[in-house]
Design a protein around this motif. Structure first.
Motif, PDB file in Angstrom:
ATOM      1  N   VAL A 185       0.842  -1.202   0.000  1.00 53.79           N
ATOM      2  CA  VAL A 185       0.000   0.000   0.000  1.00 53.79           C
ATOM      3  C   VAL A 185       0.875   1.248   0.000  1.00 53.79           C
ATOM      4  O   VAL A 185       1.775   1.386   0.839  1.00 53.79           O
ATOM      5  CB  VAL A 185      -0.939   0.014   1.222  1.00 53.79           C
ATOM      6  CG1 VAL A 185      -1.831   1.262   1.197  1.00 53.79           C
ATOM      7  CG2 VAL A 185      -1.800  -1.256   1.260  1.00 53.79           C
ATOM      8  N   THR A 186       0.600   2.139  -0.919  1.00 55.69           N
ATOM      9  CA  THR A 186       1.331   3.406  -1.028  1.00 55.69           C
ATOM     10  C   THR A 186       0.364   4.564  -0.820  1.00 55.69           C
ATOM     11  O   THR A 186      -0.743   4.563  -1.368  1.00 55.69           O
ATOM     12  CB  THR A 186       1.996   3.533  -2.415  1.00 55.69           C
ATOM     13  OG1 THR A 186       2.997   2.515  -2.552  1.00 55.69           O
ATOM     14  CG2 THR A 186       2.655   4.903  -2.587  1.00 55.69           C
ATOM     15  N   THR A 187       0.795   5.546  -0.033  1.00 55.57           N
ATOM     16  CA  THR A 187      -0.007   6.745   0.201  1.00 55.57           C
ATOM     17  C   THR A 187       0.592   7.907  -0.580  1.00 55.57           C
ATOM     18  O   THR A 187       1.778   8.213  -0.439  1.00 55.57           O
ATOM     19  CB  THR A 187      -0.029   7.115   1.691  1.00 55.57           C
ATOM     20  OG1 THR A 187      -0.424   5.985   2.466  1.00 55.57           O
ATOM     21  CG2 THR A 187      -0.984   8.276   1.956  1.00 55.57           C
ATOM     22  N   ALA A 188      -0.215   8.547  -1.413  1.00 50.22           N
ATOM     23  CA  ALA A 188       0.241   9.716  -2.172  1.00 50.22           C
ATOM     24  C   ALA A 188      -0.350  10.977  -1.553  1.00 50.22           C
ATOM     25  O   ALA A 188      -1.544  11.029  -1.266  1.00 50.22           O
ATOM     26  CB  ALA A 188      -0.175   9.607  -3.632  1.00 50.22           C
ATOM     27  N   ALA A 189       0.495  11.968  -1.363  1.00 49.61           N
ATOM     28  CA  ALA A 189       0.050  13.255  -0.824  1.00 49.61           C
ATOM     29  C   ALA A 189       0.475  14.362  -1.780  1.00 49.61           C
ATOM     30  O   ALA A 189       1.410  15.123  -1.495  1.00 49.61           O
ATOM     31  CB  ALA A 189       0.641  13.477   0.569  1.00 49.61           C
TER      32      ALA A 189
END
Length: 340
Positions: free
Chosen positions: A210-214
């Motif tokens: 899981v990757t979180t993009a901000a």
């Protein structure tokens, strides 16, 4: 400096260079290959979702785009299929769990199991918090938090059974630093950031990364479809100017490239734009300093009044300033990315 000290410094520099080289080679060898993978993008019919779809199509991904607007989906399908992409579009309101489950089942039965899930669907409400309603907050939480829960749970068993998968959650710098006049949006994105980080920790044992993009501000053309409250023309003009300026925003294509590279390499998080990276760094060191600065910014923004708690779309809030030379980059992006 003595010869022995110089030798030590040289070895330290050489060792650091070797480690960086090994890391670069390792990342290249272990990079996820999107070719032939089924990638589901929520909110994929326009804006940032469509930009990511174009780049993934160029890498040979098999695309599934879902959104609520059937006409926008068809436009996206015509464009991508016309360039040779293998693409399926499904009308779906991702805030409705039953629709999500039906959509995922349809995709798996007719297109194949989902290898990559990109939770991108979103909404923006601009205006003073005093003009926001409970419904505004519920709307943001539903699409930024509950929708990714529904989609993740819908694909989870299949990914586990096949030994892995990738999930990309498109949060925002507003999900790390709460921004004045975007409070419902920031609250929803904060919830998504927390969900995404927790999912990464728990799903890694199944080889589900899981990757979180901000992302910071990027020129997707989305301001015209934002909901604006209070003094809506002034609010919209400021928002559109910030979105257009190269000092505060980057192109959607550049941001998508950074985000997809983070997904490719299984990074925990990616923040795009220099202002966003700087803001996240300062906020991590001193949240008080950032909130004090934003309090000052807030004092300069339009106050309550205007249309009050009613709301208009961005394109209903145009003025001479929002249609000036300085906002042409956003208008151009809107035309290109199916936001019109």
């Amino acid at each position: 400096m003595k010869t022995e000290e110089k030798r030590k410094l040289w070895w330290l520099a050489a060792g650091a260079g070797a480690l960086l080289a090994i890391r670069a080679i390792s990342r290249k060898l272990t990079a996820y290959d999107f070719s032939g993978k089924v990638v589901l993008i929520t909110g994929g019919s326009r804006g940032f979702g469509l930009v990511m779809a174009r780049q993934l199509a160029a890498e040979g991904a098999r695309l599934v785009l879902c959104a609520r607007n059937e006409l926008e989906l068809e436009d996206a399908h015509i464009e991508l299929a016309g360039k040779g992409a293998d693409v399926m579009v499904v009308r779906c309101d991702v805030t409705k769990q039953e629709q999500v489950e039906e959509m995922v089942s349809q995709v798996q039965n007719n297109f194949g199991p989902i290898d990559v899930l990109i939770n991108n669907a979103g909404i923006i409400q601009v205006g003073p918090v005093a003009e926001m309603t409970i419904e505004d907050f519920e709307e943001s939480i539903n699409i930024h938090y509950w929708a990714p829960i529904y989609t993740t749970l819908a694909v989870l068993d299949s990914m586990k059974a096949r030994g892995g998968g990738r999930i990309l959650n498109i949060s925002s710098i507003g999900g790390k630093i709460s921004v004045p006049h975007l409070v419902p949006y920031s609250a929803g994105k904060f919830a998504l950031t927390g969900l995404s980080e927790g999912l990464r920790a728990e799903l890694k044992k199944y080889n589900i990364i899981v990757t979180t993009a901000a992302p910071g501000l990027m020129r997707t053309g989305s301001p015209r479809n934002a909901f604006v409250k209070g003094h809506h023309e002034k609010e919209y003009a400021l928002f559109k100017l910030m979105d257009s300026s190269p000092l505060t925003s980057i192109s959607a294509e550049e941001s998508a490239k950074e985000v997809l590279n983070a997904l490719r390499h299984g990074d925990a998080e990616v923040v795009t734009t220099l202002p966003a990276k700087f803001g996240a760094l300062v906020h991590g060191l001193s949240p008080e300093l950032v909130t004090q600065a934003f309090a000052l910014v807030n004092s300069l923004l339009p106050g309550e009044g205007g249309i009050g708690k009613n709301r208009k779309k961005g394109y209903e809030s145009e003025s001479s300033l929002s249609e000036s030379f300085f906002t042409k980059p956003t208008d151009k992006a809107a035309q290109k990315n199916n936001e019109v």
